[in-house]
Design a protein around this motif. Structure first.
Motif, mmCIF file in Angstrom:
data_model
loop_
_atom_site.group_PDB
_atom_site.id
_atom_site.type_symbol
_atom_site.label_atom_id
_atom_site.label_comp_id
_atom_site.label_asym_id
_atom_site.label_seq_id
_atom_site.Cartn_x
_atom_site.Cartn_y
_atom_site.Cartn_z
ATOM 1 N N ASP A 167 0.829 -1.205 0.000
ATOM 2 C CA ASP A 167 0.000 0.000 0.000
ATOM 3 C C ASP A 167 0.867 1.261 0.000
ATOM 4 O O ASP A 167 0.557 2.235 -0.689
ATOM 5 N N GLN A 168 1.960 1.253 0.764
ATOM 6 C CA GLN A 168 2.869 2.397 0.809
ATOM 7 C C GLN A 168 3.505 2.635 -0.553
ATOM 8 O O GLN A 168 3.627 3.764 -1.010
ATOM 9 N N GLU A 169 3.899 1.546 -1.196
ATOM 10 C CA GLU A 169 4.507 1.642 -2.514
ATOM 11 C C GLU A 169 3.525 2.241 -3.524
ATOM 12 O O GLU A 169 3.875 3.136 -4.292
ATOM 13 N N LYS A 170 2.271 1.766 -3.489
ATOM 14 C CA LYS A 170 1.247 2.296 -4.402
ATOM 15 C C LYS A 170 1.001 3.775 -4.135
ATOM 16 O O LYS A 170 0.901 4.573 -5.058
ATOM 17 N N GLU A 171 0.889 4.134 -2.845
ATOM 18 C CA GLU A 171 0.636 5.524 -2.483
ATOM 19 C C GLU A 171 1.782 6.426 -2.940
ATOM 20 O O GLU A 171 1.548 7.504 -3.483
ATOM 21 N N ASN A 172 3.009 5.977 -2.749
ATOM 22 C CA ASN A 172 4.161 6.768 -3.176
ATOM 23 C C ASN A 172 4.194 6.916 -4.690
ATOM 24 O O ASN A 172 4.528 7.982 -5.206
ATOM 25 N N TYR A 173 3.828 5.856 -5.405
ATOM 26 C CA TYR A 173 3.810 5.910 -6.863
ATOM 27 C C TYR A 173 2.736 6.889 -7.333
ATOM 28 O O TYR A 173 2.981 7.709 -8.213
ATOM 29 N N MET A 174 1.553 6.813 -6.722
ATOM 30 C CA MET A 174 0.447 7.678 -7.131
ATOM 31 C C MET A 174 0.723 9.147 -6.820
ATOM 32 O O MET A 174 0.233 10.029 -7.493
ATOM 33 N N ASN A 175 1.525 9.400 -5.786
ATOM 34 C CA ASN A 175 1.861 10.774 -5.423
ATOM 35 C C ASN A 175 3.155 11.246 -6.060
ATOM 36 O O ASN A 175 3.716 12.256 -5.642
ATOM 37 N N GLY A 176 3.657 10.506 -7.020
ATOM 38 C CA GLY A 176 4.864 10.912 -7.709
ATOM 39 C C GLY A 176 6.124 10.782 -6.871
ATOM 40 O O GLY A 176 7.092 11.481 -7.083
ATOM 41 N N GLY A 177 6.108 9.882 -5.891
ATOM 42 C CA GLY A 177 7.287 9.647 -5.073
ATOM 43 C C GLY A 177 7.511 10.652 -3.982
ATOM 44 O O GLY A 177 8.568 10.736 -3.402
ATOM 45 N N LYS A 178 6.500 11.451 -3.679
ATOM 46 C CA LYS A 178 6.643 12.491 -2.650
ATOM 47 C C LYS A 178 6.481 11.932 -1.281
ATOM 48 O O LYS A 178 5.751 11.081 -0.975
#
Length: 66
Positions: free
Chosen positions: A55-66
């Motif tokens: 989930d963290q990986e998906k969230e980071n990807y969706m937020n452009g790595g921010k």
């Protein structure tokens, strides 16, 4: 949670995630990582931690790595 799945200690959880034990405990204190307590000791399940990492990986990807 699988009834047969035993709780990981913070040391074991930190090895699974790849961070320091202190970081695991701080995340648990801040309710930012799935955990439960037995008395005053933090415990973690492998399946919940793996889901949390995904989930963290998906969230980071969706937020452009921010």
């Amino acid at each position: 949670m699988d009834v047969k799945e035993t709780g990981l200690t913070p040391t074991e959880a930190s090895a699974l995630i790849g961070c320091k034990e202190y970081t695991i405990k701080e995340l648990a204190r801040g309710k930012k990582i799935p955990h439960y307590k037995v008395g005053n000791r933090y415990r973690f399940t492998r399946s919940a931690l793996i889901k949390w990492m995904v989930d963290q990986e998906k969230e980071n990807y969706m937020n452009g790595g921010k």
